[in-house]
Design a protein around this motif. Structure first.
Motif, PDB file in Angstrom:
ATOM      1  N   ASP A 117       0.859  -1.187   0.000  1.00 31.14           N
ATOM      2  CA  ASP A 117       0.000   0.000   0.000  1.00 31.14           C
ATOM      3  C   ASP A 117       0.894   1.236   0.000  1.00 31.14           C
ATOM      4  O   ASP A 117       1.652   1.465   0.949  1.00 31.14           O
ATOM      5  CB  ASP A 117      -0.902   0.018   1.236  1.00 31.14           C
ATOM      6  CG  ASP A 117      -1.796  -1.209   1.309  1.00 31.14           C
ATOM      7  OD1 ASP A 117      -2.871  -1.186   0.700  1.00 31.14           O
ATOM      8  OD2 ASP A 117      -1.396  -2.190   1.974  1.00 31.14           O
ATOM      9  N   ILE A 148       1.272   5.581  -1.084  1.00 29.84           N
ATOM     10  CA  ILE A 148       0.605   6.836  -1.425  1.00 29.84           C
ATOM     11  C   ILE A 148       1.490   7.585  -2.428  1.00 29.84           C
ATOM     12  O   ILE A 148       2.668   7.854  -2.164  1.00 29.84           O
ATOM     13  CB  ILE A 148       0.374   7.721  -0.175  1.00 29.84           C
ATOM     14  CG1 ILE A 148      -0.349   6.931   0.937  1.00 29.84           C
ATOM     15  CG2 ILE A 148      -0.398   8.978  -0.548  1.00 29.84           C
ATOM     16  CD1 ILE A 148      -1.698   6.358   0.540  1.00 29.84           C
ATOM     17  N   VAL A 204      -7.614   9.749  -4.030  1.00 34.10           N
ATOM     18  CA  VAL A 204      -8.149   9.698  -2.663  1.00 34.10           C
ATOM     19  C   VAL A 204      -9.130  10.844  -2.440  1.00 34.10           C
ATOM     20  O   VAL A 204     -10.270  10.632  -2.032  1.00 34.10           O
ATOM     21  CB  VAL A 204      -7.003   9.758  -1.621  1.00 34.10           C
ATOM     22  CG1 VAL A 204      -7.573   9.691  -0.207  1.00 34.10           C
ATOM     23  CG2 VAL A 204      -6.010   8.627  -1.849  1.00 34.10           C
ATOM     24  N   TYR A 253      -3.842   6.535  -4.300  1.00 35.02           N
ATOM     25  CA  TYR A 253      -3.550   5.314  -3.537  1.00 35.02           C
ATOM     26  C   TYR A 253      -3.182   4.213  -4.535  1.00 35.02           C
ATOM     27  O   TYR A 253      -3.964   3.891  -5.442  1.00 35.02           O
ATOM     28  CB  TYR A 253      -4.781   4.919  -2.733  1.00 35.02           C
ATOM     29  CG  TYR A 253      -4.738   3.588  -2.029  1.00 35.02           C
ATOM     30  CD1 TYR A 253      -3.688   3.237  -1.180  1.00 35.02           C
ATOM     31  CD2 TYR A 253      -5.783   2.678  -2.192  1.00 35.02           C
ATOM     32  CE1 TYR A 253      -3.684   2.017  -0.520  1.00 35.02           C
ATOM     33  CE2 TYR A 253      -5.784   1.458  -1.530  1.00 35.02           C
ATOM     34  CZ  TYR A 253      -4.737   1.131  -0.695  1.00 35.02           C
ATOM     35  OH  TYR A 253      -4.729  -0.079  -0.040  1.00 35.02           O
ATOM     36  N   VAL A 299      -8.610   6.161   2.756  1.00 35.59           N
ATOM     37  CA  VAL A 299      -7.950   5.344   1.732  1.00 35.59           C
ATOM     38  C   VAL A 299      -8.525   3.938   1.709  1.00 35.59           C
ATOM     39  O   VAL A 299      -8.802   3.369   0.647  1.00 35.59           O
ATOM     40  CB  VAL A 299      -6.419   5.298   1.999  1.00 35.59           C
ATOM     41  CG1 VAL A 299      -5.772   4.139   1.253  1.00 35.59           C
ATOM     42  CG2 VAL A 299      -5.770   6.613   1.586  1.00 35.59           C
TER      43      VAL A 299
END
Length: 680
Positions: free
Chosen positions: A129, A131, A165, A153, A186
């Motif tokens: 995960d 950003i 997002v 994301y 998110v």
């Protein structure tokens, strides 16, 4: 015309000042964040398409309340309208129409560049995960700095494509006091089912290209490796780089030192990692030893570990495999992706020249169809007597897990049931050792149902018991799925007869050459009907296995444990038009297209087999026919709806109407000719 000056330094200064004011430990372009991330950015292809050297303008690691670390990758630009380039579907446009990296977009737009960096981490690190932030701007006529921010994301759950997002005017969502709320937002992002299907299709095209490239590369440049070696090296490399979170670190390319030191050669290092991984998977010891023994023969040979120009052949091949395939198993594979992987690897084995090995692997959507026709649910015990790469068992496992997810609302209880399904409710047999290793790898990738995948001859060596751990206990099979080798006796019906005779109840769905139902397997069919009932015979599309085989196939569905009576109704369904259009063009972007409600047709087929003609909607009674078979015949399984040749009143009226229209037309024509003649 004067060239517009980039304001990127001003943008970077503003944004970095925010990060400093939030007291965040951010790193600039040339600084190190951590070894794993640095290495991934260096190994991934660059924004220009070259080798490595990816450097985000700023980067940091932030931890949420659950102690999960999120890499934050930031890219700055300094021109108006250079924030993000989206495609026609509103997705970050980092791929061309031909599904190749779009380096122009990746280079020119801030968000596109940040998403590119995020995919490097998905490919090469344990982070799932990330950003990705882009920021750009310009100076207005008054000299004031205008800017805009894009926050996306990027994760294995969205296949690395990136999802927006929200809109933000600064970076304060990264402040420690705000970050948990940001991550909550998110985690609520979801892809629609249509988006998932489109992304799956896109990834399927990519993996095909990558596999062909990998195979050609190894074939052309790595001498001395047999087809079997190639398959085993892919299996070994993937297992070694999977890792077990918190317990076994994934093997990194730089850990292979190409040493000649005894017990520390590249093959030894990979083998140790495989052993550590298998130990954590709680597989039976006998199974672990079998996998290690099989892979060891290839990994520890002198030739593959020999060092030339400072590098072993094994390290080169390992690096190619991780570079070309890494992202596909890092982002969370589905049956479709593994199906592509195993179909391509299966073709490497060179079986196309061996007429005895005529197994054609089952497309994923057909595997799912068979599982549904066999009424697989969370309590089923499913087996397959010619498992190939385990595609049918993977499809069955997915059906079982989906059913459990729908019915069990306690996460703890679902986890227990999920483990039980994978460990004890699936059994597959595969006699060919190379294909067997593909089946093992497939089930490990799917998380892990490999416990009872057996390297045995199902016709000669199998007694119906579990293969490992519980060898004195009978496998309580109540669902059977099969796509047999058609060269076996009775076109493969020998497997069906044996499997069903070992079951006391349940259902079976098999796909087989349709001549098995019209004379090629008469004796086996008669034996089957003494203990099982034929519920349905489904004629499948002739081009189902296009490019692999052109035989006409049928799906036969059985209820096990009850002899077929002469008055039992059999559902005969012509499914030759299933809604899919198939092509066999090597350079086509997609060779399978839903052009006529294919998904709805497959759902209706399952309902028709189970519930009968009340479920007719897309299909009509021209394609659906309920008839009888003679249990003592064995060659009458491929019937079609009879054509009614008796004329109706409507037929008579139409014929008379057509005749009268013809008579009137002739009369008018003759009258016209007579008038012309008299006029002269």
């Amino acid at each position: 015309m004067a060239k517009i000056q980039s304001v990127e330094p001003n943008i970077a200064d503003l944004a970095n000042s925010w990060l400093k004011s939030y007291k965040l430990d951010y790193k600039l372009e040339q600084e190190s964040l951590n070894t794993e991330i640095d290495q991934a950015l260096n190994d991934y292809y660059s924004k220009n398409g070259g080798v490595g050297g990816n450097r985000p303008d700023a980067k940091l690691l932030l931890q949420d309340k659950k102690l999960v670390n999120y890499p934050i990758l930031i890219e700055y630009k300094g021109y108006k309208d250079k924030l993000v380039k989206l495609d026609s579907e509103g997705k970050v446009a980092n791929k061309t129409a031909k599904n190749q990296p779009d380096f122009k977009n990746i280079n020119s737009y801030a968000v596109n560049g940040a998403v590119h960096y995020a995919n490097a981490l998905l490919h090469y690190t344990s982070y799932t995960d990330i950003i990705a932030i882009g920021m750009t701007g310009f100076k207005d006529d008054s000299g004031n700095l205008e800017y805009e921010i894009g926050v996306y994301y990027v994760s294995k759950s969205n296949f690395g494509i990136g999802q927006k997002v929200d809109d933000y005017t600064d970076f304060s969502f990264l402040k420690k006091t705000n970050f948990d709320k940001f991550i909550d937002k998110v985690k609520k992002l979801r892809l629609t089912q249509d988006e998932i299907e489109r992304l799956k299709e896109q990834r399927e095209q990519e993996i095909n290209t990558s596999l062909v490239k990998l195979n050609n590369d190894i074939y052309q440049n790595e001498k001395g490796l047999s087809e079997r070696d190639r398959v085993y090296l892919v299996a070994a490399s993937i297992i070694a780089t999977l890792g077990v979170p918190g317990k076994v670190a994934a093997l990194e390319k730089q850990e292979l030192k190409s040493s000649t030191e005894e017990e520390n050669r590249d093959g030894d290092i990979i083998l140790r990692k495989i052993k550590a991984f298998l130990n954590e998977k709680n597989l039976p010891q006998e199974k672990r030893e079998l996998i290690v023994r099989t892979l060891q023969n290839t990994l520890t040979t002198d030739n593959i570990n020999k060092v030339e120009n400072g590098e072993s052949q094994l390290k080169r091949v390992f690096t190619k495999i991780v570079d070309d395939l890494g992202i596909y198993y890092k982002i969370g594979l589905t049956t479709d992706f593994t199906g592509k992987l195993f179909n391509e690897m299966y073709s490497w084995l060179g079986f196309s020249q061996d007429k005895l090995n005529d197994v054609v692997l089952t497309p994923a959507y057909i595997a799912t169809l068979l599982a549904r026709l066999a009424r697989v649910n969370m309590d089923s015990y499913v087996w397959d007597f010619a498992t190939g790469s385990a595609g049918l068992l993977v499809a069955s496992m997915n059906e079982m897990l989906n059913d459990a997810k729908d019915k069990i609302k306690s996460p703890d209880k679902f986890a227990i049931k999920s483990a039980e399904i994978k460990a004890n409710q699936l059994l597959g047999l595969e006699i060919l050792s190379e294909v067997y290793m593909l089946a093992i790898l497939n089930m490990i990738l799917m998380g892990d149902g490999s416990s009872n995948i057996l390297n045995k001859d199902s016709l000669k060596e199998f007694n119906g018991h579990y293969g490992f751990g519980k060898t004195d206990e009978k496998f309580p099979a109540d669902a059977f799925v099969l796509n047999p080798p058609y060269s076996a006796p009775g076109n493969g019906m020998i497997f069906v007869e044996k499997a069903l005779s070992m079951m006391s109840k349940g259902y079976a769905a098999i796909i087989i050459q349709n001549s098995a139902g019209s004379g090629k397997a008469t004796e086996y069919n008669k034996k089957i009907l003494k203990h099982s009932t034929l519920l349905a015979s489904v004629k499948m599309p002739i081009d189902l296995f296009i490019g692999k085989s052109s035989v006409q196939t049928n799906v036969y569905v059985f209820r096990v444990g009850e002899a077929h009576q002469k008055d039992d109704t059999v559902k005969f369904i012509d499914f030759s038009v299933d809604g899919y259009t198939r092509t066999n063009r090597k350079k086509a972007s997609c060779n399978l297209r839903d052009t006529d409600h294919a998904k709805e047709r497959y759902a209706e087929l399952v309902d028709l087999v189970r519930f009968g003609k009340s479920k007719l909607n897309i299909f009509t009674e021209k394609e659906y026919y309920e008839g009888k078979i003679d249990p003592e015949n064995g060659a009458d399984w491929n019937q079609t709806a009879p054509i009614d040749t008796k004329p109706t009143l409507e037929d008579f009226k139409k014929t008379v109407s057509d005749y009268l229209a013809w008579e009137v037309s002739n009369l008018l024509k003759n009258q016209s000719l007579e008038d012309d003649r008299l006029g002269k």
